[in-house]
Design an enzyme around this catalytic site. Structure first.
Site, PDB file in Angstrom:
ATOM      1  CD  GLN A 126    -111.255  35.563  31.304  1.00  0.00           C
ATOM      2  OE1 GLN A 126    -111.597  35.241  32.432  1.00  0.00           O
ATOM      3  NE2 GLN A 126    -112.077  35.524  30.280  1.00  0.00           N
ATOM      4  N   GLY A 127    -106.725  38.076  31.168  1.00  0.00           N
ATOM      5  CA  GLY A 127    -106.602  39.528  31.329  1.00  0.00           C
ATOM      6  C   GLY A 127    -107.643  40.262  30.509  1.00  0.00           C
ATOM      7  CD  GLU A 244    -114.956  33.348  31.606  1.00  0.00           C
ATOM      8  OE1 GLU A 244    -114.677  34.053  30.618  1.00  0.00           O
ATOM      9  OE2 GLU A 244    -114.757  33.710  32.780  1.00  0.00           O
TER      10      GLU A 244
END
Ligand SMILES: Cc1cc2nc3c(=O)[nH]c(=O)nc-3n(C[C@H](O)[C@H](O)[C@H](O)COP(=O)(O)OP(=O)(O)OC[C@H]3O[C@@H](n4cnc5c(N)ncnc54)[C@H](O)[C@@H]3O)c2cc1C
Length: 394
Positions: A126-127, A244
């Site tokens: 995850q960037g 998330e």
């Protein structure tokens, strides 16, 4: 919400329990129970085994290979999985990117990536965060500039979990510098072996390498790897974060951790007494159990509304906030109980010294769970805004 389990639900629960009992390798159970970091290959093999049985993408719609379970079945499944000390599937692909692609991806992107997420052929990281953009994520500056059929990406991402193991990164990039900062953000899929990507390790307080800083220098990414429209990245990012945050709450795993803890606390420690005989410790264990039960009921409410086709809303912030507080309490209690049982001069201690070392690592790393996925303070702001908006609309 009907909390009575039907005969069919109980039969389902038995089936799941039996499957995990028969198929979870003992070494894996032990590593999960003692809070150890799993190796990449262990995670991939386990994920494929779950998928073979139809136990991986349990929150996905049937059209994409999900099992079509009811909220109750999903709840029972997760309880049994965690009680068996079996790890969950890789969340970045299964829990975060999968739902995003289903909601915002093109048919080509769905066909290309969803089956590969299930088989763990692609490992996603995850960037989102950058050195200058964490809580204030919309300030991110990593840029993607159109050039022919490609975007050219320049910038840096930080705290990127498992970037060193990842084959791909879903990345928030700035495609526009004018207007509201949220409106200039886009959501881009990037292969990690593209020229110009440099992954450097960050070792965390537990002494382990989970985290990285990723540098992107003139990285060319096909325009077809943009998810949604240019400028839609903020909407997509928020959608992903609700998934998330709901998953970070980790209720079933906390229940399993508490059960392990209560069992250990009932064993005689080096002082010749059990920790349950200690009034102060009993009170702390009881408080943890009460907090966890309250969290479980909130989680059930969210679960029953999300399966009706809705994305989890601000409730996901509540789950994340309370779930991580419980995780930290349990990690601290496990350390204290483990210290008592693993005291080196106690010859029959059921916990090895190395288990105690793992409890220390887990306790240290648990400090991070109130930061990742959005810090406590940010979750409180999300909740306050949502409650004030509701109050104002009455
Ligand atoms: C173990 C770990 C794994 C991570 N994995 C990833 C990952 O895989 N990918 C990724 O993109 N990111 C990841 N992160 C980054 C994480 O999302 C950020 O650390 C988090 O959003 C906080 O940002 P920051 O670190 O820049 O802290 P800051 O935003 O600088 O915050 C510092 C402090 O100020 C407080 N604060 C900031 N703004 C406000 C405000 N408006 N009101 C009140 N208080 C405020 C915060 O609560 C915090 O206490 C990870 C972080 C950790 C610790």
């Amino acid at each position: 919400m009907d909390l009575n389990f039907s005969g069919a639900d109980l039969a389902f629960q038995r089936e799941v329990r039996d499957w995990f009992a028969a198929h979870t390798p003992e070494a894996l159970r032990r590593r999960v129970r003692t809070g150890q970091m799993l190796e990449r290959e262990e995670i991939v093999n386990w994920q494929r085994r779950l998928d073979d049985r139809g136990f991986l993408v349990v929150g996905w719609p049937e059209a994409h290979g999900g099992p079509g379970w009811t909220p109750t079945q999903r709840y029972l499944f997760d309880l049994e999985r965690a009680a068996a000390n079996a790890p969950i599937g890789l969340s970045m692909g299964v829990i975060m990117l999968g739902p995003v692609l289903m909601a915002f991806g093109t048919d080509a992107q769905k066909a290309q990536y969803l089956p590969r997420i299930r088989r763990c052929e692609d490992w996603w990281c995850q960037g989102y965060s950058e050195p200058g953009a964490g809580s204030d994520l919309a300030s991110l500056s990593c840029s993607a500039v159109p050039d022919g059929d490609d975007y050219v990406v320049n910038g840096s991402k930080i705290w990127t979990t498992y970037a060193h193991w990842a084959t791909h990164m879903f990345c928030l990039v700035r495609t526009q510098k004018t207007g509201r900062k949220q409106e200039g953000i886009s959501f881009l899929l990037i292969e990690m072996d593209r020229p110009g990507i440099d992954v450097r390790p960050i070792v965390s307080i537990d002494g382990k390498h989970h985290l990285n800083q990723v540098f992107l220098t003139d990285v060319r990414v096909p325009r077809g790897d943009l998810v949604g429209a240019p400028g839609q990245g903020w909407e997509i990012a928020k959608y992903l974060l609700t998934h998330e945050r709901t998953s970070i709450a980790g209720v079933a795993d906390s229940k399993a951790a508490l059960a392990n803890l209560l069992q250990a606390a009932g064993q005689r420690g080096w002082g010749g007494r059990t920790l349950r005989e200690d009034a102060a410790m009993s009170l702390r264990l009881a408080r943890a159990e009460i907090d966890l039960t309250a969290l479980e009921y909130t989680n059930l409410r969210v679960l029953s509304s999300t399966t009706a086709g809705k994305a989890p809303g601000p409730e996901s912030s509540l789950l994340k906030l309370m779930g991580t507080a419980v995780q930290q309490t349990l990690a601290e209690l496990a350390l204290e109980v483990g210290a008592e049982l693993a005291w080196p001069w106690h010859p029959d201690g059921p916990l090895a010294e190395s288990d105690h070392a793992h409890a220390m690592e887990r306790h240290a790393f648990a400090r991070a769970c109130t930061i990742y996925g959005g810090s406590d303070e940010v979750q409180k702001s999300v909740l306050a805004k949502s409650m004030l908006a509701r109050a104002a609309s009455r």
